[in-house]
Design a protein around this motif. Structure first.
Motif, mmCIF file in Angstrom:
data_model
loop_
_atom_site.group_PDB
_atom_site.id
_atom_site.type_symbol
_atom_site.label_atom_id
_atom_site.label_comp_id
_atom_site.label_asym_id
_atom_site.label_seq_id
_atom_site.Cartn_x
_atom_site.Cartn_y
_atom_site.Cartn_z
ATOM 1 N N PRO A 311 -112.888 26.220 -36.707
ATOM 2 C CA PRO A 311 -111.746 27.110 -36.441
ATOM 3 C C PRO A 311 -111.192 26.976 -35.018
ATOM 4 O O PRO A 311 -109.983 27.072 -34.809
ATOM 5 N N SER A 312 -112.065 26.743 -34.038
ATOM 6 C CA SER A 312 -111.595 26.578 -32.658
ATOM 7 C C SER A 312 -110.727 25.336 -32.515
ATOM 8 O O SER A 312 -109.682 25.356 -31.846
ATOM 9 N N ILE A 313 -111.143 24.241 -33.156
ATOM 10 C CA ILE A 313 -110.361 23.004 -33.091
ATOM 11 C C ILE A 313 -109.047 23.174 -33.836
ATOM 12 O O ILE A 313 -107.985 22.728 -33.376
ATOM 13 N N ALA A 314 -109.098 23.845 -34.994
ATOM 14 C CA ALA A 314 -107.871 24.080 -35.771
ATOM 15 C C ALA A 314 -106.871 24.901 -34.960
ATOM 16 O O ALA A 314 -105.662 24.629 -34.967
ATOM 17 N N THR A 315 -107.378 25.903 -34.252
ATOM 18 C CA THR A 315 -106.507 26.743 -33.429
ATOM 19 C C THR A 315 -105.879 25.938 -32.297
ATOM 20 O O THR A 315 -104.696 26.105 -31.977
#
Length: 487
Positions: A311-315
């Motif tokens: 999720p951090s990379i997607a954000t």
């Protein structure tokens, strides 16, 4: 009668100077971009504050509180209030910003926004319970409201007609840089380090913008023509004679505008009311396209698509898309115009929301087609973000800075900006319970309907301000024909 093309030499020789020969003095266009860029360092800071919840909520909600200053994890309700209290502060910030800008100047209005930013970061860094976070978010919101009022005003007043749209679009572009910065930094450093970076940005803004000029229009409003001339010479990179013609035009415009002091009642009269309802409608469509809801549910959308991305990379990826898309608008807005970008933006966001709603409808009903269209949520999200950043994100602020006459701007802009943040609070605070009641797909489709309404409103009611001077824009709103400039 004296010839308008001549003035006495400002150096003091007494010899008449042909102003016509100076009108083509090249000047240095880059100065406007640099000054507006330094002013918008503060906008990066508020983008950083607005995006702070994305990486920090994970640190505050987890059972492992080694990187949380709080004695217990945040509850769902506390998390919702932490997210929605920034818009509450932003409701009051425009009135403070508008008052300060009219009393002590646009420059000092921008600089004074550093005070609530610093207070907010102190509260957040020193937090020992959730009340500190509530207070910090409210102070950040006050700064957001101040900056969203004063920054477009300042950029519009220092800009020449051919770059006013670009400088007005800086607000959205620099906000997305702030989002991207906190998305990149937040997940990988400590809670305290995130706060230290935030404080550093505010300090860089306050120190660097201190050396920037005041708006020449503010000086003229105060009948300080010499200071206005010095400011305009600095901003344009021209000699005194080279700015004299523009200074005369500014002074004439302000003289005509300042014959009567604007009151609240003046906002609702004639062309002022037209500027007001166009500004309020554009910020309504900006908020009710659902940008905050879409960003809030970004992880859910990625999960629905079966993405294996962290999720951090997607954000971070979405933050980068936002930043790149927002950087494109200043490059093209003064070539294509405001209306065409708003039309592209409202239609693109409507399509993206329609596709998102369709996917969630199929998903909720267990359709077998879902497994074969797992790419659709990400495609829809990218389309939505791109087209939002091209128009609905930046242009309501740019247009607002152009539509209001000088004497009305300090009264009307805070009201329109406060209206924007009331809408932002409503969407942020109540989207989730409404979506749970009627279904996610219905909520997204309702936002899509608002985007269609925004398309129609822009098509029929929003005037094109590309390349128009501020007096010409007032003539358009009033239904008058602009007088051709005398040679």
């Amino acid at each position: 009668m004296a010839d308008r093309n001549y003035a006495y030499d400002p150096v003091g020789t007494g010899a008449p100077v042909n102003l016509q020969s100076y009108r083509m003095e090249a000047g240095q266009l880059w100065r406007q971009y640099v000054i507006a860029g330094i002013a918008n360092i503060a906008i990066v800071s508020i983008g950083y504050c607005m995006g702070w919840t994305s990486p920090i909520n994970t640190k505050l909600q987890g059972q492992n509180l080694t990187d949380s200053p709080l004695p217990a994890p945040l509850t769902i309700d506390e998390t919702a209030w932490v997210g929605s209290l920034l818009p509450v502060g932003a409701i009051f910030g425009p009135f403070i910003g508008g008052l300060v800008a009219s009393k002590i100047g646009r420059k000092w209005g921008l600089l004074s926004s550093a005070i609530p930013l610093f207070v907010g970061w102190i509260l957040v860094a020193a937090a020992t319970n959730v009340g500190f976070l509530y207070g910090g978010r409210v102070f950040w919101g006050i700064a957001v409201g101040m900056l969203c009022t004063v920054s477009p005003m300042y950029c519009a007043e220092i800009a020449t007609d051919d770059v006013r749209g670009a400088l007005g679009s800086f607000l959205q572009a620099f906000i997305t840089l702030g989002f991207l910065l906190v998305y990149v930094v937040g997940p990988f450093v400590s809670y305290s380090a995130v706060a230290y970076v935030g404080v550093a940005f505010v300090a860089v803004f306050a120190i660097s913008f201190y050396f920037m000029p005041e708006s020449p229009m503010y000086y003229l409003i105060r009948n300080d023509r010499e200071s206005a001339a010095e400011s305009l010479m600095y901003i344009r990179g021209r000699s005194r004679a080279g700015v004299e013609s523009e200074l005369n035009e500014m002074a004439a415009h302000i003289s005509a505008s300042m014959e009567n002091t604007a009151t609240l009642a003046d906002v609702f009269r004639g062309s002022n009311f037209k500027a007001f309802y166009i500004s309020c409608a554009l910020v309504f469509f900006q908020q009710f396209c659902g940008i905050n809801a879409v960003l809030f549910y970004m992880s859910t959308i990625f999960s629905a698509a079966g993405s294996d991305l962290d999720p951090s990379i997607a954000t971070i990826i979405i933050g980068a898309v936002q930043a790149v898309a927002s950087m494109m608008t200043p490059l093209v807005v003064d070539r294509l115009g405001r209306r065409i970008l708003l039309l592209v933006s409202t239609s693109g966001t409507a399509v993206g929301l329609g596709l998102l709603g369709m996917y969630f409808l199929l998903s909720e009903r267990g359709s077998p087609a879902v497994s074969s269209i797992g790419f659709l949520p990400i495609l829809s999200l990218v389309l939505f973000i791109l087209t939002y950043c091209w128009g609905l994100g930046p242009l309501p602020w740019a247009v607002m800075g152009e539509l209001f006459p000088i004497e009305v701007k300090a009264v009307a802009s805070p009201i329109a900006t406060a209206f924007c943040w009331i809408l932002s609070f409503l969407v942020t605070r109540y989207f989730e319970p409404i979506a749970d009641t009627v279904g996610m797909y219905v909520a997204f489709w309702l936002f899509g309907v608002c985007c269609v309404a925004g398309f129609l409103f822009t098509l029929f009611l929003v005037p094109e301000t590309k390349g128009k001077s501020l007096p010409e824009i007032q003539d358009i709103l009033a239904g008058r024909k602009s007088k051709p400039e005398k040679a």
